[in-house]
Design a protein around this motif. Structure first.
Motif, PDB file in Angstrom:
ATOM      1  N   PRO A  11      -1.894   1.658   7.231  1.00 20.16           N
ATOM      2  CA  PRO A  11      -2.460   1.199   8.499  1.00 20.16           C
ATOM      3  C   PRO A  11      -2.612  -0.322   8.563  1.00 20.16           C
ATOM      4  O   PRO A  11      -2.371  -0.924   9.615  1.00 20.16           O
ATOM      5  N   ALA A  12      -2.982  -0.959   7.442  1.00 22.16           N
ATOM      6  CA  ALA A  12      -3.189  -2.410   7.457  1.00 22.16           C
ATOM      7  C   ALA A  12      -1.857  -3.146   7.639  1.00 22.16           C
ATOM      8  O   ALA A  12      -1.706  -3.962   8.552  1.00 22.16           O
ATOM      9  N   LEU A  28       7.768  -4.601   2.971  1.00 28.13           N
ATOM     10  CA  LEU A  28       8.301  -3.734   1.913  1.00 28.13           C
ATOM     11  C   LEU A  28       7.294  -2.628   1.633  1.00 28.13           C
ATOM     12  O   LEU A  28       6.106  -2.899   1.416  1.00 28.13           O
ATOM     13  N   LYS A  30       6.980   1.150  -0.642  1.00 34.26           N
ATOM     14  CA  LYS A  30       7.663   2.052  -1.591  1.00 34.26           C
ATOM     15  C   LYS A  30       7.861   3.442  -1.006  1.00 34.26           C
ATOM     16  O   LYS A  30       8.733   4.186  -1.442  1.00 34.26           O
ATOM     17  N   LYS A  31       7.047   3.827  -0.014  1.00 31.61           N
ATOM     18  CA  LYS A  31       7.162   5.205   0.468  1.00 31.61           C
ATOM     19  C   LYS A  31       8.356   5.371   1.408  1.00 31.61           C
ATOM     20  O   LYS A  31       8.837   4.407   2.015  1.00 31.61           O
ATOM     21  N   PRO A  41      -3.006  10.466  -1.085  1.00 34.18           N
ATOM     22  CA  PRO A  41      -4.053  11.447  -0.760  1.00 34.18           C
ATOM     23  C   PRO A  41      -5.025  10.830   0.239  1.00 34.18           C
ATOM     24  O   PRO A  41      -5.442   9.694   0.065  1.00 34.18           O
ATOM     25  N   LEU A  45      -8.986  11.774   8.390  1.00 40.57           N
ATOM     26  CA  LEU A  45      -9.965  11.866   9.481  1.00 40.57           C
ATOM     27  C   LEU A  45     -10.117  10.489  10.107  1.00 40.57           C
ATOM     28  O   LEU A  45     -10.405   9.508   9.405  1.00 40.57           O
ATOM     29  N   ALA A 117      11.110   0.721  -0.873  1.00 39.02           N
ATOM     30  CA  ALA A 117      11.250  -0.578  -1.563  1.00 39.02           C
ATOM     31  C   ALA A 117       9.978  -0.845  -2.362  1.00 39.02           C
ATOM     32  O   ALA A 117       8.954  -1.238  -1.787  1.00 39.02           O
ATOM     33  N   ALA A 151      -1.024  -5.703   1.384  1.00 40.54           N
ATOM     34  CA  ALA A 151      -1.562  -4.596   2.190  1.00 40.54           C
ATOM     35  C   ALA A 151      -1.244  -3.323   1.425  1.00 40.54           C
ATOM     36  O   ALA A 151      -0.941  -2.284   2.004  1.00 40.54           O
ATOM     37  N   LEU A 157      -0.865  -4.309  -6.272  1.00 37.99           N
ATOM     38  CA  LEU A 157      -0.147  -5.139  -7.254  1.00 37.99           C
ATOM     39  C   LEU A 157      -0.349  -6.617  -6.911  1.00 37.99           C
ATOM     40  O   LEU A 157      -0.440  -7.468  -7.803  1.00 37.99           O
ATOM     41  N   GLN A 175      -7.086  15.428  -5.319  1.00 38.17           N
ATOM     42  CA  GLN A 175      -7.087  16.293  -4.141  1.00 38.17           C
ATOM     43  C   GLN A 175      -6.044  17.399  -4.317  1.00 38.17           C
ATOM     44  O   GLN A 175      -4.959  17.149  -4.807  1.00 38.17           O
ATOM     45  N   VAL A 249      -9.292   4.955  -5.721  1.00 43.56           N
ATOM     46  CA  VAL A 249      -9.970   4.624  -4.468  1.00 43.56           C
ATOM     47  C   VAL A 249     -11.073   3.616  -4.795  1.00 43.56           C
ATOM     48  O   VAL A 249     -11.786   3.778  -5.784  1.00 43.56           O
ATOM     49  N   ILE A 268      -5.449  -7.688   2.794  1.00 43.86           N
ATOM     50  CA  ILE A 268      -6.032  -6.987   3.937  1.00 43.86           C
ATOM     51  C   ILE A 268      -6.222  -5.509   3.573  1.00 43.86           C
ATOM     52  O   ILE A 268      -5.644  -5.022   2.590  1.00 43.86           O
ATOM     53  N   ILE A 283      -9.728   3.437   7.130  1.00 42.51           N
ATOM     54  CA  ILE A 283      -8.664   3.159   8.112  1.00 42.51           C
ATOM     55  C   ILE A 283      -9.128   2.096   9.118  1.00 42.51           C
ATOM     56  O   ILE A 283      -8.378   1.180   9.453  1.00 42.51           O
ATOM     57  N   ALA A 286      -8.893  -1.297   7.652  1.00 43.27           N
ATOM     58  CA  ALA A 286      -7.487  -1.694   7.500  1.00 43.27           C
ATOM     59  C   ALA A 286      -6.970  -2.252   8.831  1.00 43.27           C
ATOM     60  O   ALA A 286      -6.334  -3.321   8.873  1.00 43.27           O
TER      61      ALA A 286
HETATM   62  C1  FAD Z   1      -8.598  10.933  -1.163  1.00 38.03           C
HETATM   63  C2  FAD Z   1      -8.909   9.920  -0.095  1.00 38.03           C
HETATM   64  C3  FAD Z   1      -9.334  10.352   1.132  1.00 38.03           C
HETATM   65  C4  FAD Z   1      -9.570   9.411   2.153  1.00 38.03           C
HETATM   66  N1  FAD Z   1      -9.907   9.876   3.390  1.00 38.03           N
HETATM   67  C5  FAD Z   1     -10.075   8.993   4.403  1.00 38.03           C
HETATM   68  C6  FAD Z   1     -10.311   9.453   5.716  1.00 38.03           C
HETATM   69  O1  FAD Z   1     -10.379  10.658   5.980  1.00 38.03           O
HETATM   70  N2  FAD Z   1     -10.500   8.534   6.699  1.00 38.03           N
HETATM   71  C7  FAD Z   1     -10.426   7.182   6.446  1.00 38.03           C
HETATM   72  O2  FAD Z   1     -10.604   6.373   7.360  1.00 38.03           O
HETATM   73  N3  FAD Z   1     -10.166   6.724   5.203  1.00 38.03           N
HETATM   74  C8  FAD Z   1      -9.969   7.592   4.183  1.00 38.03           C
HETATM   75  N4  FAD Z   1      -9.660   7.120   2.929  1.00 38.03           N
HETATM   76  C9  FAD Z   1      -9.470   5.685   2.732  1.00 38.03           C
HETATM   77  C10 FAD Z   1      -8.127   5.273   3.352  1.00 38.03           C
HETATM   78  O3  FAD Z   1      -7.120   6.167   2.948  1.00 38.03           O
HETATM   79  C11 FAD Z   1      -7.724   3.870   2.939  1.00 38.03           C
HETATM   80  O4  FAD Z   1      -8.825   3.008   2.884  1.00 38.03           O
HETATM   81  C12 FAD Z   1      -6.701   3.324   3.923  1.00 38.03           C
HETATM   82  O5  FAD Z   1      -5.535   4.095   3.871  1.00 38.03           O
HETATM   83  C13 FAD Z   1      -6.376   1.889   3.579  1.00 38.03           C
HETATM   84  O6  FAD Z   1      -5.274   1.483   4.320  1.00 38.03           O
HETATM   85  P1  FAD Z   1      -4.343   0.325   3.746  1.00 38.03           P
HETATM   86  O7  FAD Z   1      -3.257   0.134   4.749  1.00 38.03           O
HETATM   87  O8  FAD Z   1      -5.168  -0.819   3.335  1.00 38.03           O
HETATM   88  O9  FAD Z   1      -3.743   0.919   2.388  1.00 38.03           O
HETATM   89  P2  FAD Z   1      -2.914   2.256   2.127  1.00 38.03           P
HETATM   90  O10 FAD Z   1      -3.078   3.216   3.227  1.00 38.03           O
HETATM   91  O11 FAD Z   1      -3.258   2.680   0.754  1.00 38.03           O
HETATM   92  O12 FAD Z   1      -1.417   1.767   2.175  1.00 38.03           O
HETATM   93  C14 FAD Z   1      -0.860   1.003   1.128  1.00 38.03           C
HETATM   94  C15 FAD Z   1       0.637   1.043   1.281  1.00 38.03           C
HETATM   95  O13 FAD Z   1       1.183   0.175   0.302  1.00 38.03           O
HETATM   96  C16 FAD Z   1       2.319   0.802  -0.283  1.00 38.03           C
HETATM   97  N5  FAD Z   1       2.448   0.238  -1.635  1.00 38.03           N
HETATM   98  C17 FAD Z   1       1.537   0.249  -2.637  1.00 38.03           C
HETATM   99  N6  FAD Z   1       2.017  -0.388  -3.726  1.00 38.03           N
HETATM  100  C18 FAD Z   1       3.258  -0.818  -3.390  1.00 38.03           C
HETATM  101  C19 FAD Z   1       4.274  -1.536  -4.089  1.00 38.03           C
HETATM  102  N7  FAD Z   1       4.105  -1.953  -5.363  1.00 38.03           N
HETATM  103  N8  FAD Z   1       5.447  -1.786  -3.458  1.00 38.03           N
HETATM  104  C20 FAD Z   1       5.633  -1.365  -2.173  1.00 38.03           C
HETATM  105  N9  FAD Z   1       4.723  -0.678  -1.467  1.00 38.03           N
HETATM  106  C21 FAD Z   1       3.538  -0.419  -2.062  1.00 38.03           C
HETATM  107  C22 FAD Z   1       1.997   2.283  -0.269  1.00 38.03           C
HETATM  108  O14 FAD Z   1       3.173   3.071  -0.278  1.00 38.03           O
HETATM  109  C23 FAD Z   1       1.214   2.432   1.035  1.00 38.03           C
HETATM  110  O15 FAD Z   1       2.037   2.778   2.114  1.00 38.03           O
HETATM  111  C24 FAD Z   1      -9.430   8.026   1.895  1.00 38.03           C
HETATM  112  C25 FAD Z   1      -9.022   7.592   0.633  1.00 38.03           C
HETATM  113  C26 FAD Z   1      -8.751   8.533  -0.350  1.00 38.03           C
HETATM  114  C27 FAD Z   1      -8.272   8.059  -1.692  1.00 38.03           C
END
Ligand code: FAD
Length: 351
Positions: A11-12, A28, A30-31, A41, A45, A117, A151, A157, A175, A249, A268, A283, A286
């Motif tokens: 999301p960020a 970039l 990885k997914k 995981p 919500l 990537a 992000a 990393l 989970q 987490v 971020i 979320i 983010a």
């Molecule tokens: C089990 C669990 C349940 C949760 N439930 C909720 C919920 O219900 N509601 C809620 O609001 N929050 C929830 N959270 C928290 C929420 O998932 C995260 O805080 C939120 O997704 C953060 O968004 P982000 O974009 O910062 O990071 P992320 O969503 O973690 O995204 C990081 C991205 O970076 C990519 N990435 C990572 N390392 C690399 C790399 N080396 N090279 C390339 N790509 C890379 C990943 O593939 C991923 O797409 C939960 C967390 C966990 C662990």
């Protein structure tokens, strides 16, 4: 040479990539969105704060992202006291993978997006810019950029490379997915101080029952299994596990644990420690932190951007920090017992 290189399109990252205008951007992640390419995981919500952030972006959520059923209450169990209470909640139950994919479709065509990537190495060059190495389709590739945005979530990393000494309290989230067999699907929140000083949850999604928890790293899997056994005695139906997921987490325990970045590196979302220490809701933070960074990045890098990003995220950090004061009433067993016994803010279930 890219103006901005974003590592991670959760999301960020996707929100930042959508909002950065007039810059040469490379993203970039990885997914992939193929079978097995997405393993994050998440409870999936969408909390009111995240709904508000989407509303402020004038975005509406497509129906395809929603799952069945939608939930109006959380069943809260305290395994230490045996108390159970229901509290009204205003979450949207969604498919996290589809949510991420939808956010990615909103990125303008001018932004270069690379899925599959995996960034493996980042280095600051002598001229202050950055070399980034990543693996894609079995090949090693390199990109150069004026600024890096981490992000990349809890186990960032980018944060580990440039701020190796920075520590944030963290847990291991485990989970599992099961076939849903409960007569009436429900959303629950479980406190079990014997296994974790954080919490566990269960939620139903499209015929699946998902159970997970955030545990101290030591013996996290054993703690998870013990908790399943205890909950089975409380009527939870598990059956054979169809999928097991785990990840780190973050749960910041103080002001200094937020990490904004410096010298051309920005963080971020959860990579920066922006996640609620009381509910692990991340979320909304983010989305908000991405918007704040997009508003301060200028055509050319300058130290001013970091000061402006710190100012722009002050309210967000204060809000997350403020949630630490709510934690004792949720996580300190005696105070939690008092709150649950009082029935404060709970609803009665009429069956
Ligand atoms: C089990 C669990 C349940 C949760 N439930 C909720 C919920 O219900 N509601 C809620 O609001 N929050 C929830 N959270 C928290 C929420 O998932 C995260 O805080 C939120 O997704 C953060 O968004 P982000 O974009 O910062 O990071 P992320 O969503 O973690 O995204 C990081 C991205 O970076 C990519 N990435 C990572 N390392 C690399 C790399 N080396 N090279 C390339 N790509 C890379 C990943 O593939 C991923 O797409 C939960 C967390 C966990 C662990």
């Amino acid at each position: 040479m890219f103006d901005v290189l974003i590592v991670g399109l959760g999301p960020a990252g996707s929100t930042l990539a959508r909002l950065l205008n007039g810059q040469k951007v490379l993203c970039l992640d990885k997914k992939t969105f193929q079978q097995g390419g997405f393993a994050k995981p998440c409870g999936g919500l969408l909390a009111p704060d995240a709904q508000k952030a989407l509303a402020r972006f004038d975005l509406t959520l497509p129906k395809s992202v929603l799952v069945d059923p939608q939930l109006f209450a959380v069943r809260t169990l305290d395994l230490a006291t045996g108390l159970t209470r229901h509290y009204q909640r205003f979450y949207i139950n969604m498919d996290r993978q589809k949510f991420d994919r939808w956010l990615q479709t909103l990125i303008p065509a001018g932004v270069q997006v690379e899925n599959g990537a995996q960034v493996t190495h980042l280095a600051r060059r002598e001229d202050g810019f950055f070399d980034v190495t990543y693996r894609q389709n079995g090949q090693e590739k390199t990109a150069t950029a004026k600024r890096i945005v981490g992000a990349d979530g809890a186990d960032s990393l980018v944060r580990r490379t440039f701020f190796a000494r920075h520590k944030v309290r963290s847990y291991v989230a485990v989970q599992q997915w099961f076939k849903e067999t409960h007569k009436s699907p429900f959303y629950s929140c479980i406190f079990d101080p014997q296994e974790t000083d954080c919490y566990s949850w269960s939620v139903s999604k499209d015929g699946y029952f998902i159970f997970g928890g955030a545990y101290p790293a030591a013996q996290c899997r054993a703690r998870f299994e013990r908790q399943k056994q205890k909950l089975a005695k409380c009527g939870f139906q598990f059956g054979p596990a169809l999928k097991t997921e785990a990840c780190r987490v973050l749960r910041p325990s103080g002001w200094k644990e937020f990490c904004l970045g410096e010298k051309g590196v920005f963080l971020i979302g959860e990579a920066a420690g922006f996640i609620s220490p009381s509910s692990l809701e991340g979320i909304s933070s983010a989305l908000i932190s991405a918007q704040k960074l997009a508003a301060v990045l200028e055509p050319n890098p300058s130290p001013r951007e970091h000061r402006r990003y710190a100012r722009a995220t002050l309210a967000l950090r204060l809000k997350l920090w403020g949630k630490l004061f709510k934690c004792p009433f949720m996580y300190q067993p005696f105070l939690r017992k008092l709150v649950m016994q009082s029935g404060l803010a709970s609803i009665s279930i009429i069956s």
